[in-house]
Scaffold this active site. Sequence first.
Site, mmCIF file in Angstrom:
data_model
loop_
_atom_site.group_PDB
_atom_site.id
_atom_site.type_symbol
_atom_site.label_atom_id
_atom_site.label_comp_id
_atom_site.label_asym_id
_atom_site.label_seq_id
_atom_site.Cartn_x
_atom_site.Cartn_y
_atom_site.Cartn_z
ATOM 1 N N GLU A 106 0.833 -1.215 0.000
ATOM 2 C CA GLU A 106 0.000 0.000 0.000
ATOM 3 C C GLU A 106 0.860 1.254 0.000
ATOM 4 O O GLU A 106 0.565 2.223 -0.684
ATOM 5 C CB GLU A 106 -0.917 -0.004 1.234
ATOM 6 N N GLU A 107 1.932 1.208 0.801
ATOM 7 C CA GLU A 107 2.748 2.414 1.004
ATOM 8 C C GLU A 107 3.513 2.833 -0.248
ATOM 9 O O GLU A 107 4.076 3.919 -0.302
ATOM 10 C CB GLU A 107 3.738 2.196 2.168
#
Length: 352
Positions: free
Chosen positions: A208-209
């Site tokens: 996600e990051e």
Amino acid sequence: MQFSSDNMFELLKKLSNAHGLSGYEDEVRELIKAELEVVSDEIRVDNLGNLIAIRNGNEKKLMIAAHMDEIGFMVKHIDEKGFIRVTPVGGWFHQTVLNQRVILHGSKGKIYGVFGCKPPHIMEDDERKKIIKIKEMFVDIGASSRDEAIEMGIDVGTPVTSDRQLVRLGQKVTGKAFDNRAGIAAMISAMKETKSDATIYAVGTVQEEVGLKGARTSAFAIEPDAAIALDVCVATDFPGSESAHIDIRLGKGPAITVADAAGRGLIASKKVLKWLKDTAEKNGIPYQLEVAEGGTTDATAIHLTKAGIPTGVVSVPARYIHTPVEVIDMGDLQNTSLLVARALERADKYLK
Ligand code: CO
Ligand code: ZN
């Protein structure tokens, strides 16, 4: 029965103390798998590494998603004296990195390292005033040569994460990677708690990051009728944060996102918003509404999947996000999980 606060504390501690740089979420994935096995009919891991736990129910498919990865670094160079240069993975603020102790996840196991720097004693006056960039920093693993570092199991590509254990901070807690192990803890406890009749897909997403990657592929495969992402959001209740003119406080309950990244990330589905707000109000769960200007979540990738999926975000307010000393309130974590558990039971009314 809702998770006791002691159980929730132990669960968060285990998740936060575990390590999972983007792309290297294995340790976190195993922890989630162990927790969800008992309440799932099927658990699968897709090609990207997303963990998908399925509990069979009626034809309505609901997805809850929380990202497993945390920000960190990756080894890019080892010099002849054994000092290591890293590239940041995820959104670091340079000033938070200097003099952190880190763990390098090498081929022979975990190795400690420290971001070293010159002490003030030997700095020139102008050096003291300037911000040191990650690019200029180095990690010292105690090796005396490149060969010794390689012998210790370190190589180009070795993942690096913060070394920080969760501790209590008054009525709150502090540790690393609450972004997003807090969301993972809430998702696990919601999955155990909910009495929903729908088919539930609880997804631990990867990467996600670094671009909401796992959310994209998992939502595509599941094609849910609606989705809720669980994450942390930026609290603004500490000195200096007033200037943002956003009022999100610890202890006031989960945040329900109306929009993030000033609408460029997610503008939450109106029916999902109503679903979440009604659920909170009917169950006496406190909540806060969030319109954020920076940052976004897995919901952004999920809602743009296929022909569009009604998606919302429930998040745990956190201070000092993207540092190894994030702070959250345990009551907010309990209420985040409770809100999601109850919402999953009431989806039919709102998702025609
Ligand atoms: Co983040
Ligand atoms: Zn996050």
